[in-house]
Design a protein around this motif. Structure first.
Motif, PDB file in Angstrom:
ATOM      1  N   GLU A 288       0.830  -1.199   0.000  1.00  0.00           N
ATOM      2  CA  GLU A 288       0.000   0.000   0.000  1.00  0.00           C
ATOM      3  C   GLU A 288       0.868   1.254   0.000  1.00  0.00           C
ATOM      4  OE1 GLU A 288      -3.772   2.002   2.373  1.00  0.00           O
ATOM      5  OE2 GLU A 288      -2.951   0.099   3.084  1.00  0.00           O
ATOM      6  N   GLN A 289       1.925   1.242   0.802  1.00  0.00           N
ATOM      7  CA  GLN A 289       2.835   2.382   0.850  1.00  0.00           C
ATOM      8  C   GLN A 289       3.561   2.551  -0.486  1.00  0.00           C
ATOM      9  OE1 GLN A 289       5.566   2.399   4.131  1.00  0.00           O
ATOM     10  NE2 GLN A 289       6.714   4.131   3.338  1.00  0.00           N
ATOM     11  N   ALA A 290       4.051   1.456  -1.074  1.00  0.00           N
ATOM     12  CA  ALA A 290       4.748   1.534  -2.357  1.00  0.00           C
ATOM     13  C   ALA A 290       3.823   2.053  -3.460  1.00  0.00           C
ATOM     14  CB  ALA A 290       5.304   0.164  -2.729  1.00  0.00           C
TER      15      ALA A 290
ATOM     16  N   ILE B 245       4.894  -3.900  -8.626  1.00  0.00           N
ATOM     17  CA  ILE B 245       5.473  -3.423  -7.381  1.00  0.00           C
ATOM     18  C   ILE B 245       6.396  -4.523  -6.846  1.00  0.00           C
ATOM     19  CG2 ILE B 245       4.981  -2.836  -4.971  1.00  0.00           C
ATOM     20  CD1 ILE B 245       4.154  -0.578  -6.804  1.00  0.00           C
TER      21      ILE B 245
ATOM     22  N   ALA C 191       1.207   4.030  -2.995  1.00  0.00           N
ATOM     23  CA  ALA C 191       0.988   5.446  -2.704  1.00  0.00           C
ATOM     24  C   ALA C 191       2.155   6.299  -3.186  1.00  0.00           C
ATOM     25  CB  ALA C 191       0.762   5.651  -1.207  1.00  0.00           C
ATOM     26  N   GLU C 192       3.365   5.702  -3.171  1.00  0.00           N
ATOM     27  CA  GLU C 192       4.569   6.412  -3.617  1.00  0.00           C
ATOM     28  C   GLU C 192       4.830   6.229  -5.112  1.00  0.00           C
ATOM     29  OE1 GLU C 192       7.570   4.814  -1.035  1.00  0.00           O
ATOM     30  OE2 GLU C 192       6.776   5.866   0.719  1.00  0.00           O
ATOM     31  N   ASP C 193       3.898   5.580  -5.817  1.00  0.00           N
ATOM     32  CA  ASP C 193       4.060   5.308  -7.255  1.00  0.00           C
ATOM     33  C   ASP C 193       5.367   4.582  -7.559  1.00  0.00           C
ATOM     34  OD1 ASP C 193       1.662   6.136  -8.334  1.00  0.00           O
ATOM     35  OD2 ASP C 193       2.340   8.196  -8.655  1.00  0.00           O
ATOM     36  N   ALA C 194       5.697   3.567  -6.764  1.00  0.00           N
ATOM     37  CA  ALA C 194       6.945   2.835  -6.909  1.00  0.00           C
ATOM     38  C   ALA C 194       6.825   1.679  -7.907  1.00  0.00           C
ATOM     39  CB  ALA C 194       7.403   2.317  -5.543  1.00  0.00           C
ATOM     40  N   TYR C 195       6.076   1.885  -8.967  1.00  0.00           N
ATOM     41  CA  TYR C 195       5.901   0.858  -9.996  1.00  0.00           C
ATOM     42  C   TYR C 195       7.152   0.772 -10.861  1.00  0.00           C
ATOM     43  CZ  TYR C 195       0.924   1.504  -8.948  1.00  0.00           C
ATOM     44  OH  TYR C 195      -0.285   1.578  -8.320  1.00  0.00           O
TER      45      TYR C 195
END
Length: 78
Positions: A62-64, A76, A66-70
């Protein structure tokens, strides 16, 4: 709780990626999440460990998200 983020209960080991995979729906779109298999772990034992700690991994995903860490494939990796 973010209503736009729904986790599926589909933890599995992906031998091709050498990682535990799970997915979630983000605003209706399916996102694949991966947790790499450490070199010192056996796949089945690691999968069971991840399942036991599912809440932690869902929070991390969820955090990743939210940070757009795709990555470039839209995945992810935790």
């Amino acid at each position: 709780m973010n209503q736009q983020l729904i986790f599926n209960n589909d933890f599995a080991f992906d031998a091709t990626k050498q990682a535990v995979s799970f997915s979630c729906l983000v605003g209706g779109l399916k996102v694949h999440c991966y947790i790499p298999l450490p070199a010192t772990q056996r796949a089945e034992a690691y999968l069971q460990q991840i399942k036991a700690d599912a809440f932690h991994w869902e929070d991390a995903a969820e955090q990743a998200i939210a940070e757009d860490a795709y990555n470039t494939a839209g995945e992810i990796w935790l």
